[in-house]
Design a protein around this motif. Sequence first.
Motif, PDB file in Angstrom:
ATOM      1  N   UNK A   1       1.026  -1.358  -0.093  1.00 31.53           N
ATOM      2  CA  UNK A   1      -0.270   0.055  -0.125  1.00 31.53           C
ATOM      3  C   UNK A   1       0.738   1.225  -0.035  1.00 31.53           C
ATOM      4  N   UNK A   2       0.412   2.312  -0.806  1.00 34.42           N
ATOM      5  CA  UNK A   2      -0.579   2.497  -1.354  1.00 34.42           C
ATOM      6  C   UNK A   2      -0.489   2.166  -2.975  1.00 34.42           C
ATOM      7  N   UNK A   3       0.578   1.532  -3.320  1.00 41.33           N
ATOM      8  CA  UNK A   3       1.023   1.162  -4.581  1.00 41.33           C
ATOM      9  C   UNK A   3       0.203   0.170  -5.311  1.00 41.33           C
ATOM     10  N   UNK A   4      -0.574  -0.587  -4.730  1.00 41.40           N
ATOM     11  CA  UNK A   4      -1.119  -2.050  -5.120  1.00 41.40           C
ATOM     12  C   UNK A   4      -2.489  -1.543  -5.720  1.00 41.40           C
ATOM     13  N   UNK A   5      -2.395  -0.659  -6.878  1.00 42.89           N
ATOM     14  CA  UNK A   5      -3.577  -0.386  -7.467  1.00 42.89           C
ATOM     15  C   UNK A   5      -3.189  -0.233  -8.856  1.00 42.89           C
ATOM     16  N   UNK A   6      -4.373  -0.731  -9.667  1.00 36.95           N
ATOM     17  CA  UNK A   6      -4.329  -0.860 -10.992  1.00 36.95           C
ATOM     18  C   UNK A   6      -3.515   0.509 -11.822  1.00 36.95           C
ATOM     19  N   UNK A   7      -2.814   0.581 -12.735  1.00 37.55           N
ATOM     20  CA  UNK A   7      -2.086   1.529 -13.403  1.00 37.55           C
ATOM     21  C   UNK A   7      -0.816   2.305 -12.654  1.00 37.55           C
ATOM     22  N   UNK A   8      -0.737   1.955 -11.589  1.00 33.26           N
ATOM     23  CA  UNK A   8       0.405   2.407 -10.846  1.00 33.26           C
ATOM     24  C   UNK A   8       1.745   2.392 -11.684  1.00 33.26           C
ATOM     25  N   UNK A   9       2.682   3.110 -11.953  1.00 29.67           N
ATOM     26  CA  UNK A   9       3.655   2.820 -12.579  1.00 29.67           C
ATOM     27  C   UNK A   9       4.731   2.273 -11.788  1.00 29.67           C
ATOM     28  N   UNK A  10       5.706   1.384 -12.196  1.00 30.32           N
ATOM     29  CA  UNK A  10       6.605   0.813 -11.321  1.00 30.32           C
ATOM     30  C   UNK A  10       7.924   0.603 -12.289  1.00 30.32           C
ATOM     31  N   UNK A  11       8.888   0.070 -11.599  1.00 24.32           N
ATOM     32  CA  UNK A  11      10.115  -0.342 -12.369  1.00 24.32           C
ATOM     33  C   UNK A  11      10.837  -1.411 -11.692  1.00 24.32           C
ATOM     34  N   UNK A  12      11.608  -2.147 -12.581  1.00 22.25           N
ATOM     35  CA  UNK A  12      12.547  -3.344 -11.777  1.00 22.25           C
ATOM     36  C   UNK A  12      13.977  -3.050 -12.520  1.00 22.25           C
ATOM     37  N   UNK A  13      15.059  -3.442 -11.717  1.00 21.14           N
ATOM     38  CA  UNK A  13      16.466  -3.329 -12.229  1.00 21.14           C
ATOM     39  C   UNK A  13      16.835  -4.714 -12.956  1.00 21.14           C
ATOM     40  N   UNK A  14      16.896  -4.700 -14.228  1.00 20.75           N
ATOM     41  CA  UNK A  14      17.495  -6.114 -14.702  1.00 20.75           C
ATOM     42  C   UNK A  14      19.011  -5.840 -15.604  1.00 20.75           C
ATOM     43  N   UNK A  15      20.045  -6.609 -14.878  1.00 24.88           N
ATOM     44  CA  UNK A  15      21.177  -6.327 -15.374  1.00 24.88           C
ATOM     45  C   UNK A  15      21.448  -4.858 -15.399  1.00 24.88           C
ATOM     46  N   UNK A  16      21.173  -4.205 -14.288  1.00 25.08           N
ATOM     47  CA  UNK A  16      21.654  -2.780 -14.222  1.00 25.08           C
ATOM     48  C   UNK A  16      21.021  -1.986 -15.111  1.00 25.08           C
ATOM     49  N   UNK A  17      19.882  -2.443 -15.687  1.00 28.41           N
ATOM     50  CA  UNK A  17      18.996  -1.576 -16.975  1.00 28.41           C
ATOM     51  C   UNK A  17      17.512  -1.444 -16.077  1.00 28.41           C
ATOM     52  N   UNK A  18      17.156  -0.196 -16.129  1.00 22.74           N
ATOM     53  CA  UNK A  18      15.836  -0.017 -15.379  1.00 22.74           C
ATOM     54  C   UNK A  18      14.767  -0.499 -16.605  1.00 22.74           C
ATOM     55  N   UNK A  19      13.769  -1.254 -16.168  1.00 24.28           N
ATOM     56  CA  UNK A  19      12.680  -1.660 -16.872  1.00 24.28           C
ATOM     57  C   UNK A  19      11.344  -1.189 -16.346  1.00 24.28           C
ATOM     58  N   UNK A  20      10.625  -0.525 -17.182  1.00 25.39           N
ATOM     59  CA  UNK A  20       9.465   0.048 -16.801  1.00 25.39           C
ATOM     60  C   UNK A  20       8.216  -0.716 -17.012  1.00 25.39           C
ATOM     61  N   UNK A  21       7.325  -0.583 -16.226  1.00 24.34           N
ATOM     62  CA  UNK A  21       6.020  -1.355 -15.906  1.00 24.34           C
ATOM     63  C   UNK A  21       4.959  -0.629 -15.211  1.00 24.34           C
ATOM     64  N   UNK A  22       3.828  -1.426 -15.171  1.00 27.18           N
ATOM     65  CA  UNK A  22       2.377  -1.031 -14.683  1.00 27.18           C
ATOM     66  C   UNK A  22       1.855  -2.003 -13.721  1.00 27.18           C
ATOM     67  N   UNK A  23       1.226  -1.568 -12.842  1.00 33.08           N
ATOM     68  CA  UNK A  23       0.431  -2.713 -11.913  1.00 33.08           C
ATOM     69  C   UNK A  23      -0.767  -2.709 -12.598  1.00 33.08           C
ATOM     70  N   UNK A  24      -1.361  -4.073 -12.555  1.00 30.97           N
ATOM     71  CA  UNK A  24      -2.662  -4.191 -12.972  1.00 30.97           C
ATOM     72  C   UNK A  24      -3.619  -5.047 -11.994  1.00 30.97           C
ATOM     73  N   UNK A  25      -4.814  -5.341 -12.271  1.00 32.43           N
ATOM     74  CA  UNK A  25      -5.596  -6.326 -11.383  1.00 32.43           C
ATOM     75  C   UNK A  25      -5.394  -7.898 -12.006  1.00 32.43           C
ATOM     76  N   UNK A  26      -5.548  -8.821 -11.349  1.00 33.43           N
ATOM     77  CA  UNK A  26      -5.820 -10.198 -11.531  1.00 33.43           C
ATOM     78  C   UNK A  26      -7.113 -10.606 -11.534  1.00 33.43           C
ATOM     79  N   UNK A  27      -7.245 -11.577 -12.469  1.00 30.13           N
ATOM     80  CA  UNK A  27      -6.460 -12.230 -13.440  1.00 30.13           C
ATOM     81  C   UNK A  27      -6.273 -11.087 -14.684  1.00 30.13           C
ATOM     82  N   UNK A  28      -5.219 -11.552 -15.619  1.00 26.17           N
ATOM     83  CA  UNK A  28      -4.961 -10.628 -16.689  1.00 26.17           C
ATOM     84  C   UNK A  28      -6.165 -10.768 -17.786  1.00 26.17           C
ATOM     85  N   UNK A  29      -6.607 -12.058 -17.933  1.00 26.64           N
ATOM     86  CA  UNK A  29      -7.490 -12.557 -18.952  1.00 26.64           C
ATOM     87  C   UNK A  29      -8.744 -13.000 -18.047  1.00 26.64           C
TER      88      UNK A  29
END
Length: 368
Positions: free
Chosen positions: A340-368
């Motif tokens: 909280x309070x980031x666990x809501x759909x369309x919140x922007x997030x990022x993770x670090x993979x091999x020292x590169x910043x990867x952008x993303x979004x939070x969404x509701x489950x299930x995806x489909x």
Amino acid sequence: MKNYFIAKSRRLRSTPYTSRIENQGVTAYTVYNHMLLPAAFGPLEETCDHLKKDVQVWDVAAERQVEIIGNDAAELVQLMTCRDLSKSKIGRCYYCPIIDQDGKMVNDPVVLKLAENRFWISIADSDVIFFAKGLAHGHNFDVKIFEPNVDIIAVQGPKSFDLMKKIFGKEILDLKFFGFDYYDFESTKHLIARSGWSKQGGFEIYVENTNSGVQLYDKLFEQGKDLNVKAGCPNLIERIESGLLSYGNDFDNNDNPFECGFDKYVNIESNVNFLGKEKLKEIKSQGIERKLMGVILDINSLSVTKSLDINSDKELVGELRSACFSPHFKKVIGIAMINEPFCKASQTISINIDNKKVEGKVCDLPFI
Ligand code: THG
């Protein structure tokens, strides 16, 4: 860990179908309930596609049963789950969070009510049998608890209905979702449920008679030729897209059922007695501080072998617990525990993979 082989021994149990799936091209195993569980038959994208279109036969013997039988069986099963089973019926399956005294998840099995005093708990990957035996002993319950000789064959995919009809007759189509009954195969009765760890429809055959089961396994392929039947297994892509959660991956004994989104299976208002009930009432009234959510990431491949930090700006906001490339979204999708309070759909997030910043979004489950 790189691509080392896992050493074989008695501890790592094979199944009655292992030699068959090895002839049919299994390419990866995982270990589940101390048993081999096939994890891939070639590329996941291709087999996911096939599962969504045709029919697959899965060796899911690793979904072991814990049988509880005796005068106090119903009381013990209820003590282990926060789902109210007081109105449960013989011939029905129930998806039941198993909870400890701290209100934390122990397992998320399917419970089958075989008789008023007899249950099978069809477990995910944790040792429920010892939890059950400890409770039974502590409460002086009149029950027997053991792992019966049951090795499930799952038949999954839209054409599973045609295939099962060919072998068991049209009566099998009357089975309702999460119902089970006994059906005849060459004079041997098999318990068959309409269930399975995919959202593509299908059945699970709880094989007790191993000889008949392996013949049935072969018959499914004989009769399924024109339906393009293939050997398969729970598919990482399909199960993430469908929001089917995996104990030990997406959640474990450090998480409570509300954080996992199991609210509809938590009956704290009921008058049944179960472990962790007071704790769960407390958690419910205080509200949760984090929740399992979907994430979509702007990359084309990712394999999660341990939790990966999820950030928003500079702040740590959660952890990624499972992920795969989804051909449907043409991106990586994953399941993450987000604060909280980031666990809501369309919140922007990022993770670090091999020292590169990867952008993303939070969404509701299930995806489909
Ligand atoms: N089948 C059987 N045993 C199992 C599994 C299974 N044991 C291990 C593991 N899978 C347990 N976990 C789950 C998770 C989800 C479901 C079943 C078992 C499931 N859920 C449906 C859903 O989420 O839509 C339905 C839940 C409901 O409506 O009650 O099917 O697959 N034998």
